[in-house]
Design an enzyme around this catalytic site. Structure first.
Site, PDB file in Angstrom:
ATOM      1  N   HIS A 122      31.936  47.144  13.183  1.00 58.46           N
ATOM      2  CA  HIS A 122      30.639  47.118  12.497  1.00 58.46           C
ATOM      3  C   HIS A 122      30.208  48.526  12.076  1.00 58.46           C
ATOM      4  CE1 HIS A 122      26.650  45.729  11.419  1.00 58.46           C
ATOM      5  NE2 HIS A 122      26.920  44.494  11.839  1.00 58.46           N
ATOM      6  N   HIS A 178      26.911  38.088  17.012  1.00 56.16           N
ATOM      7  CA  HIS A 178      27.774  39.178  17.493  1.00 56.16           C
ATOM      8  C   HIS A 178      28.118  39.099  18.980  1.00 56.16           C
ATOM      9  CE1 HIS A 178      27.552  40.772  13.567  1.00 56.16           C
ATOM     10  NE2 HIS A 178      26.515  41.585  13.705  1.00 56.16           N
ATOM     11  N   GLU A 224      32.513  44.098   6.783  1.00 55.78           N
ATOM     12  CA  GLU A 224      33.003  43.588   8.056  1.00 55.78           C
ATOM     13  C   GLU A 224      33.997  42.449   7.809  1.00 55.78           C
ATOM     14  OE1 GLU A 224      29.317  42.608  10.318  1.00 55.78           O
ATOM     15  OE2 GLU A 224      28.430  43.615   8.579  1.00 55.78           O
TER      16      GLU A 224
END
Length: 341
Positions: A176, A106, A306
């Site tokens: 997210h 991420h 996602e």
């Protein structure tokens, strides 16, 4: 209905954080802060007219500054995992921060999810922008990003993404958000019915959660979710702690995923122009995760869908490429469409 703005709080280094409220004629309300461009609340009516907040989140800015589950935020430069935090591009080897077991995930600890974005009201929505300097978190190129959120009167939350770079660089942005269609504080989502319109998925090494490089058929596996499936009927057969897998999107013209909660009548359909969708069943939440209004968020108390390039695609030449080149524009759109009956 007009978008409104108010102060949400101040970061630990005294940066002011704003919250934008979007609403429509049917009673939907989305609240989004410019810290991490995070969706903090999402209020949806049920079949009886009762409105509940269906997005997990934190009670204040302090929660979003730590936010290890990434509640509601935009993640990047690269969402999901990069094996060993390594990739090569143009003959140059790059070593990124290791922040998830042996992997980079991420965008790193100080990623897009942990910054104050520039926000502005944009018609019936809000736009957020930021610039990531060349070399930030060891990624090449100066990258400028704009993300637009809209809430329409036909009950869609639309997220539009754009980015440009000064050097070739991997880019894979996503939101997210954690959803529980029974309400953020209603406990398990194992009573939710999920349908994912995908014939293929990317198997992964269970020790590292990195795809093996294969693209496999879902036939006769627990990853065949092409027909409506109650989560509690399959989740215990999924290797590991639950679903945390990438599915290959077949079409941007129809929903890649549909989630239904029979008790409330709420339904969510997901559309995306990205080639993949990560289905995650909040496997790493636990009884010590305390969110808004002191709600406890245990394991499997939400699900994430996602939109993304496939995990570790920067190292897999047979996966769709996530490399953005100078002169090109990264663009994609993801829509969450809600209904209740």
């Amino acid at each position: 209905m007009p978008v409104t703005k108010e102060e949400y709080g101040h970061t630990a280094n005294n940066q002011r954080v704003e919250q934008y409220t979007l609403s429509n004629v049917n009673g939907l309300v989305a609240k989004i802060i410019n810290y991490g461009a995070a969706i903090t609340e999402l209020w949806i009516p049920d079949k009886n007219g009762k409105i509940d907040d269906v997005a997990l989140g934190w009670p204040d800015i302090k929660g979003y500054e730590s936010n290890s589950p990434y509640f509601g935020v935009i993640v990047g430069r690269v969402a999901n995992r990069i094996a060993n935090g390594q990739f090569s591009l143009g003959g140059v080897a790059y070593q990124l921060e290791i922040n998830n077991g042996p992997n980079h995930i991420h965008g790193g600890v100080s990623s897009f999810s942990h910054r104050v974005w520039d926000g502005r009201i944009n018609g019936n929505g809000v736009s957020f922008s930021c610039t990531s300097p060349d070399g930030e978190n060891s990624y090449p190129g100066e990258v400028t990003i704009t993300i637009n959120y809209q809430l329409t009167n036909d009950n869609k939350v639309i997220m539009s993404y754009a980015a440009k770079t000064t050097k070739a660089t991997p880019i894979n942005l996503t939101n997210h958000s954690y959803f529980n269609l029974g309400g953020h504080d209603s406990g398990s989502v194992l009573d939710h019915i999920v349908e994912i319109d995908s014939d293929k998925y990317t198997p992964m090494d269970m020790e590292t959660s990195i795809p093996t490089g294969e693209i496999s058929c879902v036939d006769n596996t627990v990853f065949d979710l092409r027909s409506p499936t109650r989560l509690e009927d399959k989740i215990n057969d999924v290797p590991g702690l639950g679903y945390d897998h990438n599915f290959c999107v077949k079409s941007s013209e129809r929903p890649c995923a549909t989630v239904t909660h029979k008790e409330s009548g709420r339904k969510m359909k997901v559309y995306t122009t990205k080639p993949g969708i990560q289905f995650y069943t909040a496997n790493y939440l636990n009884d010590s995760t305390i969110g808004k209004h002191e709600a406890v968020y245990p394991k499997h108390s939400a699900l994430c869908l996602e939109s993304q390039f496939y995990p570790n695609s920067v190292n897999q030449p047979n996966f769709p490429s996530c490399i953005l080149h100078p002169g090109d524009t990264y663009k994609h759109e993801t829509t969450y469409a809600f209904s209740w009956n």
